[in-house]
Scaffold this motif. Structure first.
Motif, PDB file in Angstrom:
ATOM      1  N   ALA A   1      37.824  26.834  37.126  1.00 60.88           N
ATOM      2  CA  ALA A   1      38.356  27.625  38.244  1.00 60.88           C
ATOM      3  C   ALA A   1      39.367  28.673  37.781  1.00 60.88           C
ATOM      4  N   ALA A   2      40.254  28.301  36.876  1.00 53.71           N
ATOM      5  CA  ALA A   2      41.266  29.256  36.400  1.00 53.71           C
ATOM      6  C   ALA A   2      40.612  30.422  35.660  1.00 53.71           C
TER       7      ALA A   2
ATOM      8  N   LYS B   1      37.503  31.533  36.139  1.00 55.05           N
ATOM      9  CA  LYS B   1      36.842  32.368  37.156  1.00 55.05           C
ATOM     10  C   LYS B   1      37.844  33.306  37.806  1.00 55.05           C
ATOM     11  N   ASP B   2      38.971  32.760  38.216  1.00 56.34           N
ATOM     12  CA  ASP B   2      40.001  33.574  38.869  1.00 56.34           C
ATOM     13  C   ASP B   2      40.470  34.693  37.943  1.00 56.34           C
ATOM     14  N   ARG B   3      40.701  34.347  36.691  1.00 54.58           N
ATOM     15  CA  ARG B   3      41.172  35.355  35.724  1.00 54.58           C
ATOM     16  C   ARG B   3      40.136  36.461  35.528  1.00 54.58           C
TER      17      ARG B   3
ATOM     18  N   SER C   1      39.755  38.647  38.720  1.00 53.99           N
ATOM     19  CA  SER C   1      40.942  39.345  39.210  1.00 53.99           C
ATOM     20  C   SER C   1      40.903  40.824  38.847  1.00 53.99           C
TER      21      SER C   1
END
Length: 142
Positions: free
Chosen positions: A112-113, A115-117, A120
């Motif tokens: 998840a982290a 993907k977010d990075r 963004s």
């Protein structure tokens, strides 16, 4: 008689041009044309070199080829080649095997982290085309 680097580069350029058309007939013509290469392994190398260059410049073409993998079979497995190269690129960008991995179907998965990075607006890389291609993997199941 071995193919020269110049001849290989010329054939790779032709392959890139025809792959960018997104036209199945053009790809079949390319494969027919590449039969002038006496070594099937060299044909594979030419196609892979074209794919690598397209990954750096034409992510939409790679995405289209991933959606139509049979066009390059049996010479190459486009999904395997692209996912391996993306994995290598992500590792060079500082991601770890815990951030990205392959699932049982050979698809790239991201925690998840990660993907977010990657999704963004603040994330920038040294290669926008590769990032665009990675975002295709993040937003759609390929």
């Amino acid at each position: 008689m071995p193919f020269s680097q110049k001849r290989t580069k010329q054939l790779t350029t032709i392959a890139i041009f025809l792959l960018k058309t997104h036209n199945p007939e053009a790809i079949y013509s390319l494969k027919d044309f590449l039969t002038i290469v006496p070594n099937p392994e060299k044909i594979k190398q030419i196609l892979i070199a074209a794919i690598y260059q397209l990954m750096e410049t034409e992510p939409e073409t790679i995405y289209w080829l991933l959606k139509n993998p049979t066009y390059l079979q049996p010479e190459i497995d486009i999904k395997f080649i692209v996912t391996q190269k993306l994995y290598e690129k992500l590792i060079t960008w500082g991601f770890t095997p815990e951030d990205i991995y392959f699932n049982e179907n050979g698809n790239l998965e991201f925690n998840a982290a990660t993907k977010d990075r990657l999704l963004s607006a603040n994330y920038s890389s040294d290669n926008g085309a590769i990032l665009t291609l990675i975002k295709f993997f993040l937003t759609e199941l390929i």
